[in-house]
Design a protein around this motif. Structure first.
Motif, mmCIF file in Angstrom:
data_model
loop_
_atom_site.group_PDB
_atom_site.id
_atom_site.type_symbol
_atom_site.label_atom_id
_atom_site.label_comp_id
_atom_site.label_asym_id
_atom_site.label_seq_id
_atom_site.Cartn_x
_atom_site.Cartn_y
_atom_site.Cartn_z
ATOM 1 N N THR A 45 48.256 30.362 43.236
ATOM 2 C CA THR A 45 47.773 30.920 41.975
ATOM 3 C C THR A 45 46.492 31.719 42.205
ATOM 4 O OG1 THR A 45 48.743 29.084 40.747
ATOM 5 C CG2 THR A 45 47.043 30.358 39.638
ATOM 6 N N THR A 86 49.087 28.867 33.616
ATOM 7 C CA THR A 86 48.618 28.222 34.848
ATOM 8 C C THR A 86 47.447 28.978 35.446
ATOM 9 O OG1 THR A 86 50.817 27.332 35.338
ATOM 10 C CG2 THR A 86 49.292 27.522 37.178
ATOM 11 N N THR A 123 43.631 27.674 35.991
ATOM 12 C CA THR A 123 43.009 27.760 37.311
ATOM 13 C C THR A 123 41.685 28.494 37.234
ATOM 14 O OG1 THR A 123 45.154 27.707 38.436
ATOM 15 C CG2 THR A 123 43.297 28.639 39.660
#
Length: 300
Positions: free
Chosen positions: A37, A283, A287
């Protein structure tokens, strides 16, 4: 020694070759890992200012320099650098090291140029803007609307992306993704910021979690602008606060005149400003919010 026939030797060497090749390919496959990510965020980054080593951007696809201008129309008198005494960069005042400190509501603007630092498109425009704020809106802000960030080539009401605090206590925190004024308000009457047509285009967070002595993360997410399926949403501390769908009003920019303005009427702290060339996933937003050392950590 047991005698080896030619055919047996050939078969043996061929099998060794297959094993060697298979091992080599297996090793190579193991070395290639899926993008994380953080890697995806890094690849999408177009602009980043940590304020740790100065006021200019740590990373930018366009001009990294900060400018100061007395008003929007006086672009010819813009000065390179920070030239507003009520705004300073101070060590230890940021979320991650140094940060910007806004102490007064005054005339003039600081900005970074939009060109290339924002992935503007006339056909299908997506992106994201992330930053941290620290303030108590009820006690720190002076009366009047306050825009910690405003991105436009004209003003807040004409092809602009911004967040603001409303003008009186208790203050709401709002996201504005406002298209061309001559389309959404062709027959203006009175101030736009009091117009019901204007207010319907905003996403509002009531009782937002800002407070003195703590940092709050803000994420603006948008996609499909300049299509019939434009969408905009914003997040506070990684939590989704609302989405506006079906944004079909065009966003027409003269990119050479568009700027990323910081701290319009704002009093408080700001840090770790980053801009991305596409909308982020949930996501990725989580993060970004949870990075221990800010966006700087994904650049290393």
């Amino acid at each position: 020694m047991y005698p080896i026939k030619t055919t047996e030797l050939f078969a043996y060497l061929f099998s060794v070759c297959l094993i060697f090749t298979s091992c080599k390919q297996s090793k190579k496959t193991n070395e290639v890992t899926k993008p994380t990510t953080e890697t995806n965020l890094k690849d999408a980054l177009t602009f980043y200012a940590s304020f740790n080593t100065g006021i200019n951007a740590d990373f930018s696809l366009g001009d990294p320099r900060m400018f100061t201008v007395p008003n929007r129309k006086a672009v010819d008198s813009a000065q390179v650098g920070l030239h507003k005494p009520d705004i300073t960069r101070q060590e230890g005042k940021g979320k991650y090291g140094a940060g910007l400190v806004f102490t007064e509501r005054s005339k003039g603007y600081i900005y970074y140029p939009s060109s290339k630092n924002i992935n503007y498109s006339k056909e299908n425009w997506s992106g994201a803007v992330s930053f941290w704020l620290s303030l108590d809106p009820a006690t720190d802000l002076k009366p009047g609307y306050c825009d910690p960030i405003q991105i436009t080539d004209v003003s807040y009401n004409d092809a602009a992306i911004w967040v603001d605090f409303t003008k009186e206590n208790p203050r709401d925190f709002r996201l504005g993704v406002i298209g061309d004024r001559n389309v959404w308000n062709p027959n203006p009457e009175g101030p736009d910021n009091e117009n019901p047509i204007f207010n319907k285009r905003l996403i509002t967070s009531k009782k937002p979690p800002f407070g003195s002595g703590k940092w709050t993360h803000v994420l603006i997410n948008f996609s499909g602008l300049n299509t019939e399926k434009g969408k905009a949403s914003f997040y506070i501390n990684g939590k989704h606060m609302g989405t506006r769908n079906a944004i079909d009003t065009p966003f027409t920019w003269d990119v050479s005149k568009s700027n990323i303005y910081l701290g319009l009427g704002y009093i408080g702290l700001m840090d770790d400003l980053s801009i991305f060339n596409r909308n982020l996933t949930d996501t990725e937003i989580s993060t970004l919010y949870e990075l221990k050392n800010g966006v700087q950590s994904i650049l290393n």
